[in-house]
Design a protein around this motif. Structure first.
Motif, PDB file in Angstrom:
ATOM      1  N   UNK A 235     -22.935 -58.027  33.016  1.00 16.35           N
ATOM      2  CA  UNK A 235     -24.234 -57.461  33.859  1.00 16.35           C
ATOM      3  C   UNK A 235     -24.899 -58.642  34.286  1.00 16.35           C
ATOM      4  N   UNK A 236     -25.747 -58.158  35.212  1.00 15.35           N
ATOM      5  CA  UNK A 236     -26.898 -59.223  35.893  1.00 15.35           C
ATOM      6  C   UNK A 236     -28.166 -58.770  35.810  1.00 15.35           C
ATOM      7  N   UNK A 237     -28.903 -59.826  35.608  1.00 15.27           N
ATOM      8  CA  UNK A 237     -30.654 -59.532  35.876  1.00 15.27           C
ATOM      9  C   UNK A 237     -30.860 -58.378  35.350  1.00 15.27           C
ATOM     10  N   UNK A 238     -30.636 -58.212  33.981  1.00 17.29           N
ATOM     11  CA  UNK A 238     -31.365 -57.134  33.109  1.00 17.29           C
ATOM     12  C   UNK A 238     -32.802 -57.414  32.558  1.00 17.29           C
ATOM     13  N   UNK A 239     -33.622 -56.780  32.620  1.00 18.77           N
ATOM     14  CA  UNK A 239     -35.125 -56.915  32.104  1.00 18.77           C
ATOM     15  C   UNK A 239     -35.327 -55.692  31.067  1.00 18.77           C
ATOM     16  N   UNK A 240     -35.680 -56.245  29.816  1.00 22.04           N
ATOM     17  CA  UNK A 240     -36.029 -55.268  29.034  1.00 22.04           C
ATOM     18  C   UNK A 240     -37.581 -55.440  28.592  1.00 22.04           C
ATOM     19  N   UNK A 241     -38.432 -54.655  29.220  1.00 23.69           N
ATOM     20  CA  UNK A 241     -39.909 -54.707  29.315  1.00 23.69           C
ATOM     21  C   UNK A 241     -40.290 -53.761  28.211  1.00 23.69           C
ATOM     22  N   UNK A 242     -40.190 -54.131  27.141  1.00 25.87           N
ATOM     23  CA  UNK A 242     -40.164 -53.096  26.055  1.00 25.87           C
ATOM     24  C   UNK A 242     -41.356 -53.341  24.888  1.00 25.87           C
ATOM     25  N   UNK A 243     -42.335 -53.951  25.314  1.00 25.25           N
ATOM     26  CA  UNK A 243     -43.183 -54.349  24.491  1.00 25.25           C
ATOM     27  C   UNK A 243     -44.106 -53.042  23.973  1.00 25.25           C
ATOM     28  N   UNK A 244     -44.010 -51.760  24.573  1.00 25.25           N
ATOM     29  CA  UNK A 244     -44.761 -50.653  24.265  1.00 25.25           C
ATOM     30  C   UNK A 244     -43.857 -49.576  23.455  1.00 25.25           C
ATOM     31  N   UNK A 245     -42.592 -50.224  22.839  1.00 22.99           N
ATOM     32  CA  UNK A 245     -41.621 -49.340  22.279  1.00 22.99           C
ATOM     33  C   UNK A 245     -41.382 -49.871  20.812  1.00 22.99           C
ATOM     34  N   UNK A 246     -40.766 -48.912  19.978  1.00 24.14           N
ATOM     35  CA  UNK A 246     -40.203 -49.313  18.899  1.00 24.14           C
ATOM     36  C   UNK A 246     -38.974 -49.654  18.808  1.00 24.14           C
ATOM     37  N   UNK A 247     -38.678 -50.954  18.970  1.00 29.56           N
ATOM     38  CA  UNK A 247     -37.297 -51.670  19.312  1.00 29.56           C
ATOM     39  C   UNK A 247     -36.738 -51.902  17.691  1.00 29.56           C
ATOM     40  N   UNK A 248     -35.540 -51.362  17.526  1.00 29.46           N
ATOM     41  CA  UNK A 248     -34.635 -51.363  16.310  1.00 29.46           C
ATOM     42  C   UNK A 248     -33.607 -52.336  16.370  1.00 29.46           C
ATOM     43  N   UNK A 249     -33.153 -52.578  17.780  1.00 29.29           N
ATOM     44  CA  UNK A 249     -31.798 -53.568  17.415  1.00 29.29           C
ATOM     45  C   UNK A 249     -31.566 -53.728  18.948  1.00 29.29           C
ATOM     46  N   UNK A 250     -31.089 -55.013  19.337  1.00 27.71           N
ATOM     47  CA  UNK A 250     -30.530 -55.480  20.761  1.00 27.71           C
ATOM     48  C   UNK A 250     -29.267 -56.414  20.473  1.00 27.71           C
ATOM     49  N   UNK A 251     -28.390 -55.702  21.215  1.00 29.98           N
ATOM     50  CA  UNK A 251     -27.332 -56.450  21.398  1.00 29.98           C
ATOM     51  C   UNK A 251     -26.648 -56.971  22.582  1.00 29.98           C
ATOM     52  N   UNK A 252     -26.421 -58.021  22.878  1.00 28.86           N
ATOM     53  CA  UNK A 252     -25.968 -58.680  24.303  1.00 28.86           C
ATOM     54  C   UNK A 252     -24.360 -59.013  24.155  1.00 28.86           C
TER      55      UNK A 252
END
Length: 384
Positions: A235-252
């Motif tokens: 994938x290319x040029x992905x943005x997670x602008x998730x400062x207002x969310x409850x983030x539980x996990x991120x996998x790249x």
């Protein structure tokens, strides 16, 4: 031309193409519809389909016509029951075919050329509307039925804090995920009538695939859910602008390139996994967030706050002050082979989104169709 006419060199007809395409959509959704996929289903070469249709757009126009031709004829009666009967028949046709409402939204020009539109127009003219006004109201009725079905096609959020997951699928480019506001659906995507939907929703799971388009494509996520994220390379040029969310996990996953993440303060222990083969990750966190990092040998150009290394020779452990004792922290795991991973505290802290409860209406409320047709009655009644 009738749908069963115009047999091509492969012995196919337009009716067979339409039937196979609707079957494909029933099984896999409208996003799976492509000329190649349809050819595979029919066991022919993709080139043979172009004997019958110019492109996917014309194919979708045929599907829309088929859906609209399947709307049953409403019984005779006064104008208002006739209009409501045709609207109900349209709703039943949309319910009988998966993603039928999306087919019609892709080719809205098919609506005013359809028999359901003509029947409603005649009924409204009988009520006393001029032909142009009757045509406009008939189209509004059809769009109300379609939009109501579209809203029903997205799952409603019922439980505050329920876990949801989203995967940016292989081949995607320019995807921006950010928190939304005033949402009852799981996600919100700006409608683009010229393109297939970039996201598929199955229960609490979302899969994103944005293969075409320039710039970035935004998808809003409901902040009343906690979220797991997976970027499935390449994938290319992905943005997670998730400062207002409850983030539980991120996998790249391997192959993900140029990922920008603007993160909230963690709730509990939140893992961030960067696999080997991932290139160009920037993690922006609010100040004074606890981070524990384990970096595998072979990682290249890693910068975590003030810690920096060009090439990791042996496994490295790093953590911010007091992070391992903090109940709320990010645990960053960077595998060997990951290239250019940066972490800083430049994200702007965002307050948690307010929880909005869904309230049920008390008593009976008038439907949008009733309100629209009440207006027609007032209009024609004022001329009596």
């Amino acid at each position: 031309m009738p749908l069963d006419a115009d047999h091509g060199p492969a012995g196919l007809s337009r009716a067979q193409l339409v039937s196979a395409a609707l079957g494909l959509i029933d099984e896999e959704g409208l996003e799976a519809l492509s000329m190649r996929g349809l050819a595979d289903r029919l066991h022919v070469k993709a080139a043979s389909l172009y004997w019958h249709v110019r492109d996917r757009r014309e194919l979708v126009e045929l599907l829309a016509r088929s859906v609209l031709d399947g709307v049953s004829t409403a019984g005779a009666g006064s104008w208002r029951p006739a209009v409501l009967g045709t609207a109900a028949a349209l709703g039943a046709a949309l319910s009988s075919q998966r993603d039928a409402y999306r087919i019609l939204l892709e080719v809205p020009d098919a609506l005013p050329r359809s028999q359901p539109h003509a029947r409603m127009k005649w009924s409204l003219q009988d009520a006393g509307l001029a032909p142009a006004a009757a045509a406009e109201v008939a189209l509004m009725v059809m769009m109300q039925v379609i939009s109501s079905r579209a809203a029903a096609g997205e799952p409603l959020v019922e439980d505050q804090g329920a876990m949801a997951s989203i995967a940016v699928d292989s081949g995607s480019r320019g995807v921006v995920l950010r928190h939304g506001t005033d949402m009852e659906t799981l996600i919100r995507v700006p409608h683009d009538p010229a393109a297939a939907a970039p996201a598929i929703v199955r229960g609490e799971t979302v899969k994103v695939r944005r293969l075409r388009g320039v710039g970035h494509g935004d998808i809003e996520l409901n902040p009343r859910h906690a979220w797991r994220f997976q970027i499935q390379g390449p994938t290319w040029n992905t943005v997670l602008d998730v400062g207002g969310l409850d983030v539980r996990e991120i996998k790249l996953d391997s192959g993900a390139a140029k990922v920008e993440c603007f993160l909230p303060r963690p709730r509990g222990v939140v893992p961030i996994v960067v696999s080997g083969g991932v290139v160009g990750v920037n993690l922006h966190m609010p100040p004074n967030v606890a981070v524990v990092a384990d970096i595998g040998s072979g990682a290249v150009r890693v910068k975590l706050d003030t810690f920096s290394v060009r090439a990791v020779i042996t496994d490295v452990h790093w953590e911010s002050a007091g992070a391992s004792a903090s109940p709320d922290r990010y645990e960053l795991r960077i595998s060997g082979g990951a290239v250019q991973v940066n972490l800083d505290d430049k994200a702007t802290p965002q307050p948690a989104a307010p929880v909005e409860t869904l309230s049920s209406p008390k008593g009976e409320s008038a439907s949008a169709l009733d309100i629209l047709l009440d207006g027609v009655e007032r209009r024609v009644g004022s001329r009596g």
